[in-house]
Design a protein around this motif. Structure first.
Motif, mmCIF file in Angstrom:
data_model
loop_
_atom_site.group_PDB
_atom_site.id
_atom_site.type_symbol
_atom_site.label_atom_id
_atom_site.label_comp_id
_atom_site.label_asym_id
_atom_site.label_seq_id
_atom_site.Cartn_x
_atom_site.Cartn_y
_atom_site.Cartn_z
ATOM 1 N N PRO A 229 27.606 -10.682 0.028
ATOM 2 C CA PRO A 229 28.670 -10.025 -0.391
ATOM 3 C C PRO A 229 29.876 -9.388 1.556
ATOM 4 O O PRO A 229 30.726 -9.095 1.880
ATOM 5 C CB PRO A 229 27.828 -9.148 -0.678
ATOM 6 N N LEU A 230 28.356 -9.259 2.126
ATOM 7 C CA LEU A 230 29.505 -8.110 3.320
ATOM 8 C C LEU A 230 30.066 -9.479 4.585
ATOM 9 O O LEU A 230 31.076 -9.729 4.622
ATOM 10 C CB LEU A 230 28.398 -7.562 4.062
ATOM 11 N N ALA A 231 28.949 -10.507 4.768
ATOM 12 C CA ALA A 231 29.530 -11.839 5.039
ATOM 13 C C ALA A 231 30.652 -12.031 4.432
ATOM 14 O O ALA A 231 31.276 -13.170 5.280
ATOM 15 C CB ALA A 231 29.008 -12.943 5.514
ATOM 16 N N LYS A 232 30.987 -11.879 2.990
ATOM 17 C CA LYS A 232 31.932 -13.403 2.172
ATOM 18 C C LYS A 232 33.501 -12.654 2.950
ATOM 19 O O LYS A 232 34.174 -13.395 2.381
ATOM 20 C CB LYS A 232 31.698 -12.594 1.011
ATOM 21 N N VAL B 253 43.689 -4.839 7.477
ATOM 22 C CA VAL B 253 41.946 -4.534 8.537
ATOM 23 C C VAL B 253 40.969 -4.480 7.416
ATOM 24 O O VAL B 253 40.713 -4.313 6.511
ATOM 25 C CB VAL B 253 42.055 -2.811 8.825
ATOM 26 N N PRO B 254 40.135 -5.476 8.027
ATOM 27 C CA PRO B 254 38.938 -5.642 7.401
ATOM 28 C C PRO B 254 38.153 -4.707 7.216
ATOM 29 O O PRO B 254 38.111 -3.287 8.236
ATOM 30 C CB PRO B 254 37.974 -6.531 7.731
ATOM 31 N N GLU B 255 37.229 -4.500 5.434
ATOM 32 C CA GLU B 255 36.426 -3.786 5.911
ATOM 33 C C GLU B 255 35.203 -3.402 6.485
ATOM 34 O O GLU B 255 34.532 -4.224 7.073
ATOM 35 C CB GLU B 255 35.391 -3.542 4.502
ATOM 36 N N LEU B 256 34.911 -2.098 6.879
ATOM 37 C CA LEU B 256 34.076 -1.746 8.567
ATOM 38 C C LEU B 256 32.945 -1.643 7.317
ATOM 39 O O LEU B 256 32.378 -0.960 6.210
ATOM 40 C CB LEU B 256 34.428 -0.561 8.965
ATOM 41 N N GLY B 257 31.718 -2.388 7.217
ATOM 42 C CA GLY B 257 30.320 -2.310 7.384
ATOM 43 C C GLY B 257 29.138 -1.711 7.918
ATOM 44 O O GLY B 257 29.244 -1.294 9.009
ATOM 45 N N PRO B 258 27.929 -1.826 7.527
ATOM 46 C CA PRO B 258 26.623 -0.914 7.962
ATOM 47 C C PRO B 258 26.715 -1.516 9.495
ATOM 48 O O PRO B 258 26.766 -3.141 9.638
ATOM 49 C CB PRO B 258 25.310 -1.284 7.555
ATOM 50 N N GLY B 259 26.649 -1.014 10.395
ATOM 51 C CA GLY B 259 25.941 -1.588 11.621
ATOM 52 C C GLY B 259 27.344 -2.346 12.566
ATOM 53 O O GLY B 259 27.331 -2.769 13.484
ATOM 54 N N GLU C 35 33.061 -20.709 5.599
ATOM 55 C CA GLU C 35 32.500 -20.825 4.633
ATOM 56 C C GLU C 35 30.642 -20.522 5.025
ATOM 57 O O GLU C 35 30.523 -19.821 3.494
ATOM 58 C CB GLU C 35 33.161 -21.681 3.963
ATOM 59 N N ARG C 36 30.413 -20.955 5.594
ATOM 60 C CA ARG C 36 28.665 -20.721 5.627
ATOM 61 C C ARG C 36 28.085 -19.296 6.015
ATOM 62 O O ARG C 36 26.936 -19.077 4.749
ATOM 63 C CB ARG C 36 28.474 -21.979 6.348
ATOM 64 N N TYR C 37 29.225 -18.687 7.450
ATOM 65 C CA TYR C 37 29.071 -17.286 6.777
ATOM 66 C C TYR C 37 29.194 -16.486 5.737
ATOM 67 O O TYR C 37 27.733 -15.884 5.191
ATOM 68 C CB TYR C 37 29.949 -16.924 7.775
ATOM 69 N N GLY C 38 30.279 -16.702 5.132
ATOM 70 C CA GLY C 38 30.210 -15.806 3.236
ATOM 71 C C GLY C 38 29.216 -16.236 2.921
ATOM 72 O O GLY C 38 29.450 -15.325 1.803
ATOM 73 N N LYS C 39 28.775 -17.543 2.626
ATOM 74 C CA LYS C 39 27.713 -17.484 1.382
ATOM 75 C C LYS C 39 26.307 -16.623 2.167
ATOM 76 O O LYS C 39 25.563 -17.081 1.192
ATOM 77 C CB LYS C 39 27.133 -18.537 1.145
ATOM 78 N N LEU C 40 26.117 -15.991 3.303
ATOM 79 C CA LEU C 40 25.374 -15.309 3.415
ATOM 80 C C LEU C 40 24.841 -14.008 2.354
ATOM 81 O O LEU C 40 23.542 -13.596 1.978
ATOM 82 C CB LEU C 40 24.918 -15.123 5.202
#
Length: 454
Positions: free
Chosen positions: A113-116, A69-75, A106-111
């Motif tokens: 730390p949360l997108a990583k 299960v992924p970490e839940l972020g703001p919003g 990969e591109r999204y992950g560079k945006l």
């Protein structure tokens, strides 16, 4: 996961039509460490090398894996997915065309730390869902645990000014479950809270999950001021009028006082269009339209023959709008048959991305080509509102269990389906989740139209 499902199934209607369990009950449910999801694997991205598009088989590339299960972020919100559906982007992802989706991740992950979180060696796919909110992150106020929702697939950051008049213009605009991870073909899904919309109360989980992507796309493309701005009395040529996109375009045209000219590829699909209420129908296979002489040369005589047939159906009028999505195969004909000053609006290129047309028929007749892509939140909300009111109906024809998503995607890839193909995720059977049986009874024939046709 069983405890979550039991709570959802136990959340039966009260006398006032509200779920019996409240937000606190759902917030108290423990979230498991892992869940089942449909994935493609990064190390298999070359598995179809050397094969033609038609030869590539989604049943070989799509897996049902146990994933953390992924970490839940703001919003954000974590949703228990009762049902989802297969879209053409599911096909593209499964056959790694036009390129593997791992480049998007990969591109999204560079945006940030949360997108990583999204940059993983597996991609959980799916751009539709109907389900129940389990958790919300900081800053989420509109949605609570226990809310029954559907999700649209627009993921935006909105840190740039470019997206604030139309969120589709956000430089960081992505399609959830295609250009992001943690999509809807799974038992759980991670979404931004501004993707959520109320589940139509008269529909089952699988019916509610079916319209999202295609309904919103068709709404923007045909109705919105960002698309063709269809008005009463317009003649609208709709390619693939019984398909996933076209079936909603046909309904919007009929509901909006326009005349759909439905292009289909078989008598069976023609009957579906007639059942929706359309009268002007062209079976392109029966009438043997061949817009290309060979791979490199189009045949303008076929454009003219096609235009003549349209005028026979419209009382001598050309079409005001062409609802385009096949792309290369049909685009030359689409530009030709549009009336002077008319609009060709395109959202896809399922037969090829390189479009060719005779520009004389565009510039000298003051026609417009408009590109549209999915929908912003307002457009998606309006499209969902029409579903909830029973003005537009789901076009669900067949439903598979999560374990058979590969077969469901294969069906869409080979055009073996009508309308939309659904997938049960947590829902143990079809027909669950209906909250407004009275409204449902009024529209049951329309809701079941594509199932009956199948």
């Amino acid at each position: 996961m069983n405890e979550i499902l039991d709570a959802i199934l136990a959340s039966t209607q009260s006398d006032h039509g509200s779920p019996a369990l409240g937000p606190a009950d759902f917030a108290a449910l423990p979230v498991p460490e892992s869940y089942r999801a449909v994935t493609v694997h990064k190390d298999e991205a070359e598995m179809f090398a050397g094969q033609t598009t038609k030869e590539k088989d989604p049943r070989k590339s799509l897996h049902v894996d146990e994933v953390p299960v992924p970490e839940l972020g703001p919003g954000e919100a974590l949703v228990a997915v009762m049902a989802s559906s297969v879209n053409y982007n599911s096909v593209w992802t499964s056959i790694f065309e036009p390129l593997p989706t791992f480049g998007f991740l990969e591109r999204y992950g560079k945006l940030s730390p949360l997108a990583k979180r999204h940059d993983l060696p597996y991609h959980i796919i799916g751009s539709d869902l109907a389900g129940v909110v389990l958790r919300t992150g900081p800053g989420v106020n509109l949605w609570k645990p226990g809310d029954e929702v559907v999700a649209h697939c627009l993921s935006v950051e909105l840190e740039s000014a470019d997206g604030h008049s139309d969120t589709m213009l956000d430089p960081e605009q992505r399609i959830w479950g295609f250009e992001t991870n943690f999509g809807g073909l799974a038992e759980l899904a991670l979404v931004k809270s501004n993707q959520l919309m109320p589940k139509p109360r008269h529909l089952s989980w699988e019916e509610a999950a079916a319209p999202g992507l295609v309904n919103s796309t068709a709404y923007r493309q045909l109705v919105s001021s960002n698309g063709a701005q269809m008005k009463q009395g317009d003649n609208v040529l709709i390619w693939g009028a019984s398909g996933g996109l076209g079936s909603y375009a046909t309904q919007f045209a009929l509901a909006g006082g326009a005349t759909p000219i439905c292009v289909v590829s078989s008598p069976r699909k023609a009957e579906i269009c007639r059942a929706m209420g359309a009268e002007a129908i062209i079976d392109r296979s029966a009438e043997d339209y061949r817009f290309w002489k060979d791979e490199h040369t189009q045949d303008p005589r076929e454009w003219k023959r096609f235009g003549k047939r349209i005028r026979e159906l419209t009382g001598g009028e050309d079409v005001d709008i062409v609802f385009e999505h096949p792309g290369r195969e049909t685009f030359g004909a689409s530009v030709y048959v549009t009336r002077k000053g008319g609009t060709i609006v395109t959202c896809a290129s399922t037969s090829g991305y390189t479009h060719e047309y005779d520009n004389r028929y565009l510039w000298m007749s003051l026609k417009r080509i408009v590109g549209t892509h999915f929908a912003n939140y307002r457009e998606a909300w309006e499209a969902n509102r029409l579903i909830a009111k029973g003005r537009i109906h789901p076009t669900l024809s067949k439903v598979y269990p999560l374990e058979e998503t590969g077969q469901a995607t294969h069906d869409v890839h080979r055009n073996l389906h009508q309308g939309k193909v659904g997938v049960l995720c947590l829902a143990p059977q079809e027909g669950l989740g209906v909250r407004d049986p009275e409204l449902r009874a009024k529209h049951l024939d329309a809701i079941n139209l594509f199932r009956d046709a199948a």
